[in-house]
Scaffold this active site. Structure first.
Site, PDB file in Angstrom:
ATOM      1  N   GLU A  61       0.786  -1.250   0.115  1.00 26.02           N
ATOM      2  CA  GLU A  61       0.333   0.052  -0.063  1.00 26.02           C
ATOM      3  C   GLU A  61       0.352   1.321   0.027  1.00 26.02           C
ATOM      4  O   GLU A  61       0.603   2.379   0.980  1.00 26.02           O
ATOM      5  CB  GLU A  61      -0.823  -0.165   1.402  1.00 26.02           C
ATOM      6  CG  GLU A  61      -1.728  -1.048   1.168  1.00 26.02           C
ATOM      7  CD  GLU A  61      -3.206  -1.170   2.212  1.00 26.02           C
ATOM      8  OE1 GLU A  61      -3.613  -0.721   3.411  1.00 26.02           O
ATOM      9  OE2 GLU A  61      -3.927  -2.018   1.964  1.00 26.02           O
ATOM     10  N   GLU A  94      -6.324  -7.358  -1.860  1.00 23.74           N
ATOM     11  CA  GLU A  94      -7.031  -7.297  -0.863  1.00 23.74           C
ATOM     12  C   GLU A  94      -8.375  -6.974  -0.743  1.00 23.74           C
ATOM     13  O   GLU A  94      -8.092  -6.112  -1.087  1.00 23.74           O
ATOM     14  CB  GLU A  94      -5.699  -6.734   0.343  1.00 23.74           C
ATOM     15  CG  GLU A  94      -4.067  -7.136   0.671  1.00 23.74           C
ATOM     16  CD  GLU A  94      -3.830  -6.137   1.678  1.00 23.74           C
ATOM     17  OE1 GLU A  94      -4.968  -5.085   2.695  1.00 23.74           O
ATOM     18  OE2 GLU A  94      -3.086  -6.224   1.994  1.00 23.74           O
TER      19      GLU A  94
END
Ligand SMILES: *[C@@H]1O[C@H](CO)[C@@H](O)[C@H](O)[C@H]1NC(C)=O
Ligand SMILES: *[C@@H]1O[C@H](CO)[C@@H](O)[C@H](O)[C@H]1NC(C)=O
Ligand SMILES: CC(=O)N[C@H]1CO[C@H](CO)[C@@H](O)[C@@H]1O
Length: 438
Positions: free
Chosen positions: A262, A370
């Site tokens: 991320e 995810e």
């Protein structure tokens, strides 16, 4: 055994000359335009020139003599020349390594949609039997891809028995290749390989869990947003990437290498992450041309299908489409957390189809890597899985995250975990895998 990295010498060298695959020019760039010996600064686009060598793996150079308005500085001359670079995607079919096949993935010769999961903790377990148990259950369930943390950065050596991979302290980086270090990741790779499960190995966290960019900032200064351009931090990061890639570059258990978990650069121009992604992915391909490389981003910054909500905007410094054009990135990644992003759960279906459309337009598969909620897993997540499976451009999904009962009790639960053997597992794994195979 601890291995010292001779960091200071590298930093001094890098300050004057740009290393292999580094940025050496472009609009807004103010650093050195001189590459280290054997490499030349070559124009990529108006925002980015890069140190390349004509002998780089998978890279062919074509010098255009057509009229050009862009000056490229080389180490040997000041001649103005526009150079275009064509890099062939290195993940060739038939090598036995996972690869892309159009908008899909190919694993062990089979092109299909694939299901998988995430386990940030598996490389930090100290009991081999626990690692094997997880891979036994993954194999038996038909989950083919597991994404794991290939990083564990600390600023001080933890108490005995606690696993860590990388010590960042007072401007020095030390890679722990000992029994409480990368040997734990070695076991994960060996166990996965024995059970035909493929791993995505990620190199650094944006978040401070397991150190992350914050641990580099503590050791080398700067900030999270300057981490991407901080020479000392990037030198340590690249040395770490090299250490991990070198260990497993011949392993068929690696699905892909991933730059960061991320990555964000809040308030930054999208060129900051773009440049870092381009440099780092090219560097990884130079170390290992056989495996795929992906970013590990959340999929932010997208005009396709945008409703103007926060995740579609560019405020976190990401441009999903722009970055997808980088030829050393094999596939796209995106995440989905409506409760953290202030959207509804149902909004997630549009988020999935938007990314599928952007990936199809770019000609690369999307990994829905995810997604998670804290309760009502089956009710909320099963529709997302159905949407993903039915969307052209989405090639696989990995739920966050896998849970199991280990020798000492339940594996960690960060709030989004559901466990092997539960009714949620039947709904989101057994039924999903059956739908994929039907
Ligand atoms: C992750 O990225 C965001 C956006 O740049 C930043 O606000 C946050 O502090 C980062 N996390 C850490 C631990 O640095
Ligand atoms: C994002 O990238 C696309 C494709 O390169 C481009 O058209 C768009 O202008 C970019 N947007 C921003 C805000 O960077
Ligand atoms: C296809 C695409 O969007 N390519 C862009 C990628 O990013 C660079 C740098 O901003 C642009 O020049 C390309 O047009």
């Amino acid at each position: 055994m601890l291995k010292k990295v001779a960091l200071l010498a590298l930093v001094n060298l890098a300050a004057a000359q740009v290393g292999a695959y580094g940025q050496c020019g472009g609009v807004g760039y103010s650093g050195s335009t001189t590459c280290v010996s054997g490499w030349t600064c070559q124009y990529q686009n108006d925002w980015y020139s890069q140190c390349l060598t004509s002998s780089a793996v998978g890279t062919t150079l074509t010098t255009k003599s057509s009229t050009s308005t862009t000056s490229v500085k080389t180490t040997t001359s000041t001649t103005t020349a526009k150079v275009t670079t064509t890099t062939t995607t290195a993940s060739a079919s038939g090598t036995g390594f996972p690869t892309t096949n159009g908008l899909k993935f190919e694993i062990d010769g089979k092109t299909s949609y694939f299901a998988g999961s995430n386990s940030y903790w598996i490389g930090f377990l100290t009991n081999n039997a626990d690692v094997d148990l997880v891979f036994d259950h993954l194999e038996e369930s038909g989950l083919r891809i597991l994404r794991v943390w290939g990083f564990n950065d600390v600023n001080a050596v933890p108490s005995s028995g606690t696993v860590y991979y990388h010590l960042l302290k007072d401007g020095t980086a030390t890679i722990n290749t000992g029994a409480d270090g990368l040997q734990r990741l070695d076991y994960v790779v060996a166990s996965a390989q024995a059970r035909n499960v493929k791993l995505i190995i990620n190199f650094v966290n944006n978040w401070s869990d397991y150190g992350g960019m914050a641990a580099y900032v503590t050791a080398f200064g700067g900030s999270q947003t300057s981490w991407y351009t901080n020479t000392a931090a990037q030198t340590a990061y690249q040395a770490y990437v090299k250490a991990v890639v070198s260990r497993y570059k011949d392993s068929p258990a690696i699905f892909a290498w991933e730059l960061a978990n991320e990555p964000r650069c809040n308030g930054c121009d999208t060129s900051v992450l773009y440049n870092w992604i381009k440099t780092t992915s090219a560097y990884i391909k130079s170390l290992d041309s056989k495996h795929m490389v992906a970013i590990g981003d959340e999929g932010f910054g997208l005009s396709t299908g945008s409703d103007g909500s926060y995740p579609y905007t560019y405020g976190e410094g990401l441009n999903f489409t722009m970055n997808l054009s980088i030829d050393t990135i094999d596939f796209a990644t995106f995440h989905l957390y409506p409760s953290s992003w202030g959207t509804t759960n149902d909004w997630g279906n549009g988020w999935i189809t938007s990314h599928g459309a952007a990936c199809a337009a770019a000609g690369k598969p999307c990994l829905f890597e995810e997604y998670g909620v804290t309760s009502d897993h089956c009710t909320i997540e099963a529709p997302w899985q159905k949407t993903a499976l039915g969307t052209n451009g989405i090639a696989a999904d990995l739920y966050w995250q896998y849970g199991d009962t280990l020798s000492y009790g339940q594996s960690p639960d960060d709030g989004n975990t559901f466990y092997y053997g539960t009714s949620d597992f039947t709904c989101l794994v057994t039924d999903h895998v059956a739908a994929i195979n039907s």
